[in-house]
Design an enzyme around this catalytic site. Structure first.
Site, short mmCIF file in Angstrom:
data_model
loop_
_atom_site.label_atom_id
_atom_site.label_comp_id
_atom_site.label_asym_id
_atom_site.label_seq_id
_atom_site.Cartn_x
_atom_site.Cartn_y
_atom_site.Cartn_z
N CYS A 197 27.80 31.51 42.83
CA CYS A 197 28.84 32.07 42.00
C CYS A 197 29.98 32.80 42.76
O CYS A 197 30.68 31.83 43.41
CB CYS A 197 28.02 33.02 41.07
SG CYS A 197 29.01 33.65 39.59
N HIS B 195 23.06 30.79 38.87
CA HIS B 195 22.05 32.03 39.13
C HIS B 195 20.88 31.68 38.82
O HIS B 195 20.39 30.73 37.90
CB HIS B 195 22.40 33.44 38.32
CG HIS B 195 23.62 33.77 38.98
ND1 HIS B 195 23.89 34.60 39.78
CD2 HIS B 195 24.81 33.91 38.07
CE1 HIS B 195 25.18 34.88 40.06
NE2 HIS B 195 25.89 34.33 38.92
#
Length: 494
Positions: free
Chosen positions: A338, A432
């Site tokens: 991310c 994630h």
């Protein structure tokens, strides 16, 4: 267990942060669910950088997703209607019923609380209509005098819905009786009256040595001690916000060293929980002013303020840019997740000031990616494939939470759930939770140098830990006292 009320809202508040509110709600949720009582978790307001994505594309605190799992439910945005994600020391992104509504300085948010309370009560009423029990978790402590005005997280909510409160305190910190009495002293008469009992958490030793103190507390306050919960060594559950330092014992003969920088706005560090419990992984978290040690595998985690955390990384005395260059020169592997993905690229721009001051930064330059932060936030559960060179294609699952989009300005390998540099040393993904998929974790560790990796299923481990916690709480709560005190509270309201 004795007969409990068929319908009940019960709130757990703590004398301090990390007193055990989240774990007690989690345990009670599993106990009630296993007793076939339809139960939902609820946290009016959460401040945390660990978050989860719901099936309908909303964002809630990670602890509430865990509590939903304990209640054997899919998480919904009603379980955490207000989520605050700090992006500076004085401000946070405000998320209402799963959607970001903007960034507010702390001072402005206090004025916004009246509006936020409408969303809190709206979500609570929906849960109350669909579930027999609603287990409510407070935030921090109800004794924070400076935060009492327009409170929606603790007694302000309890007063609004007229529910009983259990007060939990952590004896491992010391001063447990002072914490409990001091908290009661800071409450108003009506707030004090709705505290129906105490739970003492993380007790070590012989309970007989504590009995005089328990008797004194009950006599002093006129309120029962509902349970003394033992310290559970090696309990691995998703952390609400603070970075956990727990780790299992490693197999010293087959260890891969994984280094992760912990920058000021690290988000979703629960990504590393599966690594923390892996017996062949030595997870090393490197904080401020610390020098990163030699590693086989380096991971740059997510961030709530990517440009600020990149600047932090570049100005640390450990000289992370030079460290990463040396790490790659000697064949080490590097993964960005991310915000870490965005850092690995050529540039990060935030023209609208989504995460802070508007502007742009030059990235670390390891991947041909250009990232720009947008007002529309990507929130979704994802599933697909992980395709690494010379390895079988495996299924992968995770979730995305990011404000930016990243585009490649050059040729780069698509591996299904992310990108891989052409030399095969650097991986990047927006996903994630990818390590929670056992096959994906095994393949990534193999790519990073662990040739004979064990299969670790963190989802199964999480389930085992919830059951372990629930069993301990079930054994150490005085259910007759709890049932009686809830009955007396409810009768007094009729």
């Amino acid at each position: 267990m004795p007969m409990l009320p068929t319908h009940q809202t019960l709130m757990v508040q703590g004398t301090t942060s990390d007193a055990g509110k989240s774990t007690l709600v989690c345990a009670l949720g599993r106990i009630l669910a296993d007793a076939h009582i339809r139960t939902a978790p609820f946290k009016p307001q959460n401040m945390a950088l660990n978050s989860a994505v719901t099936a309908d594309g909303g964002e809630i605190g990670r602890a509430q997703a865990l509590q939903a799992q304990a209640c054997r439910l899919a998480p919904t945005t009603d379980m955490n209607p207000v989520l605050l994600k700090p992006n500076s020391d004085t401000g946070a992104q405000v998320i209402i019923q799963g959607k970001a509504v903007g960034n507010l300085p702390a001072q402005d948010y206090h004025a916004y609380k009246k509006t936020a309370m409408n969303a809190v009560l709206d979500s609570y009423q929906r849960l109350q209509q669909h579930y027999s029990w609603v287990l409510v978790e407070g935030a921090g402590s109800p004794a924070e005098i400076n935060l009492r005005a327009n409170d929606i997280a603790n007694m302000g909510f309890a007063e609004a819905v007229d529910c009983p409160v259990i007060l939990i305190a952590d004896i491992d910190r010391g001063g447990v009786f002072a914490h409990l009495l001091g908290t009661l002293a800071c409450l108003s008469d009506s707030e004090r009256a709705r505290v129906v009992g105490f739970v003492i958490n993380r007790f070590r030793g012989d309970i007989a040595l504590l009995q005089d103190g328990l008797d004194w507390l009950e006599e002093k306050t006129g309120k029962p001690v509902l349970g003394v919960l033992p310290y559970l060594h090696g309990l691995y559950l998703d952390a609400e916000d603070a970075v956990s330092q727990q780790q299992v014992e490693q197999d010293k003969n087959k260890v891969i060293n994984v280094v992760v920088p912990v920058y000021p706005r690290t988000s979703n560090h629960t990504d590393f929980d599966a690594l923390r419990v892996h017996p062949q992984v030595n997870l090393i978290l490197v904080g401020p002013e610390q020098t990163p040690p030699p590693a086989d595998f380096v991971i740059l985690p997510g961030s709530k303020n990517t440009r600020a955390d990149l600047n932090w990384l570049q100005t640390q005395p450990g000289n992370w840019p030079q460290y990463l260059q040396r790490h790659l020169r000697y064949g080490g592997k590097l993964l960005g997740i991310c915000g870490g993905l965005q850092m690995l690229g050529e540039s990060i721009s935030d023209p609208h000031g989504i995460e802070g001051t508007a502007g742009s930064n030059t990235g670390l330059g390891y991947l041909p990616l250009i990232s720009e932060l947008k007002a529309d936030k990507t929130l979704r559960l994802v599933s697909g494939e992980l395709r690494l060179p010379d390895q079988p294609v495996v299924a992968a699952r995770g979730y995305e939470i990011h404000a930016g989009i990243s585009l490649s300005n050059d040729d780069i390998q698509d591996i299904g759930c992310g990108w891989l540099s052409n030399d095969g040393q650097i991986m990047a993904t927006y996903w994630h939770g990818i390590f929670d998929t056992p096959e994906a974790l095994q393949q990534i560790l193999h790519w990073a140098g662990l040739s004979d990796g064990k299969t670790i299923d963190f989802n199964s481990i999480r389930e085992q830990q919830i059951d372990r916690l629930a069993l301990s709480v079930k054994q150490h709560i005085d259910w007759h006292k709890l049932s009686t005190t809830l009955y007396n509270f409810n009768v007094a309201r009729t």
